[in-house]
Design a protein around this motif. Structure first.
Motif, PDB file in Angstrom:
ATOM      1  N   PRO A  56     -16.408  -3.561   5.402  1.00 44.57           N
ATOM      2  CA  PRO A  56     -15.377  -3.135   4.453  1.00 44.57           C
ATOM      3  C   PRO A  56     -14.062  -2.685   5.076  1.00 44.57           C
ATOM      4  N   ILE A  57     -14.086  -2.031   6.204  1.00 43.34           N
ATOM      5  CA  ILE A  57     -12.851  -1.533   6.811  1.00 43.34           C
ATOM      6  C   ILE A  57     -12.747  -2.105   8.220  1.00 43.34           C
ATOM      7  N   SER A  58     -11.849  -3.078   8.368  1.00 47.83           N
ATOM      8  CA  SER A  58     -11.621  -3.658   9.686  1.00 47.83           C
ATOM      9  C   SER A  58     -10.226  -4.282   9.708  1.00 47.83           C
ATOM     10  N   TRP A  59      -9.644  -4.370  10.886  1.00 48.85           N
ATOM     11  CA  TRP A  59      -8.308  -4.913  11.057  1.00 48.85           C
ATOM     12  C   TRP A  59      -8.264  -6.363  10.594  1.00 48.85           C
ATOM     13  N   MET A  60      -9.175  -7.164  11.022  1.00 52.12           N
ATOM     14  CA  MET A  60      -9.291  -8.559  10.608  1.00 52.12           C
ATOM     15  C   MET A  60     -10.667  -8.731   9.956  1.00 52.12           C
ATOM     16  N   PRO A  61     -10.807  -9.679   9.027  1.00 55.36           N
ATOM     17  CA  PRO A  61     -12.098  -9.860   8.343  1.00 55.36           C
ATOM     18  C   PRO A  61     -13.252 -10.074   9.325  1.00 55.36           C
ATOM     19  N   CYS A  62     -14.343  -9.389   9.041  1.00 57.49           N
ATOM     20  CA  CYS A  62     -15.546  -9.474   9.866  1.00 57.49           C
ATOM     21  C   CYS A  62     -16.749  -9.554   8.927  1.00 57.49           C
ATOM     22  N   PHE A  63     -17.603 -10.529   9.158  1.00 59.96           N
ATOM     23  CA  PHE A  63     -18.782 -10.729   8.316  1.00 59.96           C
ATOM     24  C   PHE A  63     -20.029 -10.576   9.168  1.00 59.96           C
ATOM     25  N   LYS A  78      -9.933 -13.873  14.222  1.00 60.08           N
ATOM     26  CA  LYS A  78      -9.051 -13.340  15.251  1.00 60.08           C
ATOM     27  C   LYS A  78      -7.616 -13.565  14.828  1.00 60.08           C
ATOM     28  N   PHE A  79      -6.735 -12.664  15.252  1.00 61.40           N
ATOM     29  CA  PHE A  79      -5.328 -12.788  14.902  1.00 61.40           C
ATOM     30  C   PHE A  79      -4.743 -14.033  15.547  1.00 61.40           C
ATOM     31  N   LYS A  80      -3.986 -14.804  14.742  1.00 62.68           N
ATOM     32  CA  LYS A  80      -3.304 -16.001  15.210  1.00 62.68           C
ATOM     33  C   LYS A  80      -2.103 -16.192  14.290  1.00 62.68           C
ATOM     34  N   PHE A  81      -0.925 -16.481  14.871  1.00 58.78           N
ATOM     35  CA  PHE A  81       0.279 -16.625  14.053  1.00 58.78           C
ATOM     36  C   PHE A  81       0.180 -17.792  13.077  1.00 58.78           C
ATOM     37  N   PHE A  82      -0.321 -18.918  13.524  1.00 59.62           N
ATOM     38  CA  PHE A  82      -0.430 -20.093  12.666  1.00 59.62           C
ATOM     39  C   PHE A  82      -1.875 -20.581  12.669  1.00 59.62           C
ATOM     40  N   GLY A  83      -2.395 -20.836  11.484  1.00 63.83           N
ATOM     41  CA  GLY A  83      -3.771 -21.320  11.382  1.00 63.83           C
ATOM     42  C   GLY A  83      -4.771 -20.179  11.434  1.00 63.83           C
ATOM     43  N   ARG A  84      -6.008 -20.540  11.684  1.00 61.44           N
ATOM     44  CA  ARG A  84      -7.105 -19.574  11.740  1.00 61.44           C
ATOM     45  C   ARG A  84      -7.919 -19.795  13.000  1.00 61.44           C
ATOM     46  N   ARG A  85      -8.516 -18.715  13.466  1.00 61.43           N
ATOM     47  CA  ARG A  85      -9.448 -18.778  14.587  1.00 61.43           C
ATOM     48  C   ARG A  85     -10.563 -17.790  14.306  1.00 61.43           C
ATOM     49  N   TYR A  86     -11.783 -18.227  14.474  1.00 55.25           N
ATOM     50  CA  TYR A  86     -12.943 -17.360  14.259  1.00 55.25           C
ATOM     51  C   TYR A  86     -13.740 -17.252  15.547  1.00 55.25           C
ATOM     52  N   VAL A  87     -14.301 -16.084  15.744  1.00 59.67           N
ATOM     53  CA  VAL A  87     -15.155 -15.832  16.898  1.00 59.67           C
ATOM     54  C   VAL A  87     -16.543 -15.483  16.373  1.00 59.67           C
ATOM     55  N   LEU A  88     -17.546 -16.139  16.934  1.00 54.56           N
ATOM     56  CA  LEU A  88     -18.928 -15.878  16.549  1.00 54.56           C
ATOM     57  C   LEU A  88     -19.605 -15.024  17.600  1.00 54.56           C
ATOM     58  N   ASP A  89     -20.320 -14.038  17.157  1.00 52.84           N
ATOM     59  CA  ASP A  89     -21.196 -13.257  18.013  1.00 52.84           C
ATOM     60  C   ASP A  89     -22.613 -13.590  17.532  1.00 52.84           C
ATOM     61  N   PHE A  90     -23.021 -14.833  17.838  1.00 56.95           N
ATOM     62  CA  PHE A  90     -24.280 -15.315  17.282  1.00 56.95           C
ATOM     63  C   PHE A  90     -24.759 -16.531  18.071  1.00 56.95           C
ATOM     64  N   ASN A  91     -25.897 -16.460  18.701  1.00 57.61           N
ATOM     65  CA  ASN A  91     -26.552 -17.576  19.389  1.00 57.61           C
ATOM     66  C   ASN A  91     -25.691 -18.267  20.441  1.00 57.61           C
ATOM     67  N   PHE A  99      -9.679 -24.799   9.327  1.00 54.26           N
ATOM     68  CA  PHE A  99     -10.406 -23.989   8.363  1.00 54.26           C
ATOM     69  C   PHE A  99      -9.798 -24.053   6.965  1.00 54.26           C
ATOM     70  N   PHE A 100      -8.477 -24.246   6.883  1.00 51.84           N
ATOM     71  CA  PHE A 100      -7.843 -24.368   5.567  1.00 51.84           C
ATOM     72  C   PHE A 100      -8.212 -25.694   4.915  1.00 51.84           C
ATOM     73  N   SER A 147     -19.255 -17.279   5.176  1.00 58.31           N
ATOM     74  CA  SER A 147     -18.318 -16.285   5.704  1.00 58.31           C
ATOM     75  C   SER A 147     -16.896 -16.825   5.708  1.00 58.31           C
ATOM     76  N   ILE A 148     -16.722 -18.039   6.185  1.00 59.97           N
ATOM     77  CA  ILE A 148     -15.388 -18.643   6.240  1.00 59.97           C
ATOM     78  C   ILE A 148     -14.866 -18.894   4.831  1.00 59.97           C
ATOM     79  N   ASP A 149     -15.744 -19.325   3.910  1.00 62.49           N
ATOM     80  CA  ASP A 149     -15.329 -19.532   2.532  1.00 62.49           C
ATOM     81  C   ASP A 149     -14.871 -18.223   1.894  1.00 62.49           C
ATOM     82  N   ALA A 150     -15.613 -17.143   2.115  1.00 61.20           N
ATOM     83  CA  ALA A 150     -15.252 -15.845   1.545  1.00 61.20           C
ATOM     84  C   ALA A 150     -13.902 -15.385   2.102  1.00 61.20           C
ATOM     85  N   ASP A 151     -13.667 -15.599   3.388  1.00 57.86           N
ATOM     86  CA  ASP A 151     -12.397 -15.217   3.995  1.00 57.86           C
ATOM     87  C   ASP A 151     -11.260 -16.055   3.406  1.00 57.86           C
TER      88      ASP A 151
END
Length: 155
Positions: A56-63, A78-91, A99-100, A147-151
């Motif tokens: 619920p409370i984070s600088w950038m969306p986290c699922f 992750k913050f990016k001026f143009f587009g999107r970048r996601y980081v996984l902490d999983f496997n 992503f758009f 997660s990406i859809d919700a974001d």
């Protein structure tokens, strides 16, 4: 294994059916009232098997991803001026692509494809194809896509 992620035409909360290629329901996703997104994933028999919960409370969306009640990892934008970048902490997996435009891939630590995601055109509701290499990874791939859809829906 291909899964079709079909959004419902009318729904008060995030609510989706996930089908196989023969239109059989594999999973049902039910959104719950919460601060941030909280998505319960049910198997074809209606049993709760996993949860995607937005921090619920984070600088950038986290699922955060849970199988049953067990925390298994997270995906964060992750913050990016143009587009999107996601980081996984999983496997040890990574996610990259457009992503758009809903054209991206999930790869393992060696660069092998785990899943690819693309949007089908000319449908009444948004329909996304999730092509998973190993059927045992289907639930995990679905959790990442949700997660990406919700974001994306928040923007």
């Amino acid at each position: 294994m291909k899964m079709l992620f079909k959004q419902r035409l009318f729904s008060w909360f995030d609510s989706y059916n996930i089908y196989d290629e023969r239109e059989n329901v594999l999973f049902t996703v039910d959104g719950k009232i919460a601060v941030g997104h909280k998505l319960h994933i049910l198997d074809a028999g209606g049993r709760h098997i996993a949860t995607v919960r937005e921090k619920p409370i984070s600088w950038m969306p986290c699922f955060r991803l849970y199988v049953g009640e067990k925390y298994v990892g997270c995906i964060r934008r992750k913050f990016k001026f143009f587009g999107r970048r996601y980081v996984l902490d999983f496997n040890g997996w990574e996610v990259s692509g457009d992503f758009f435009g809903w054209d991206y891939a999930v790869t393992d630590a060696r660069g092998g494809r785990v899943a690819s995601v693309g949007k089908e055109l000319f449908r009444l509701t948004d329909t996304y194809v999730i092509d998973v290499t190993d059927p045992q990874d289907a639930l995990y791939a679905l959790m990442i896509v949700l997660s990406i859809d919700a974001d994306n829906c928040d923007d």
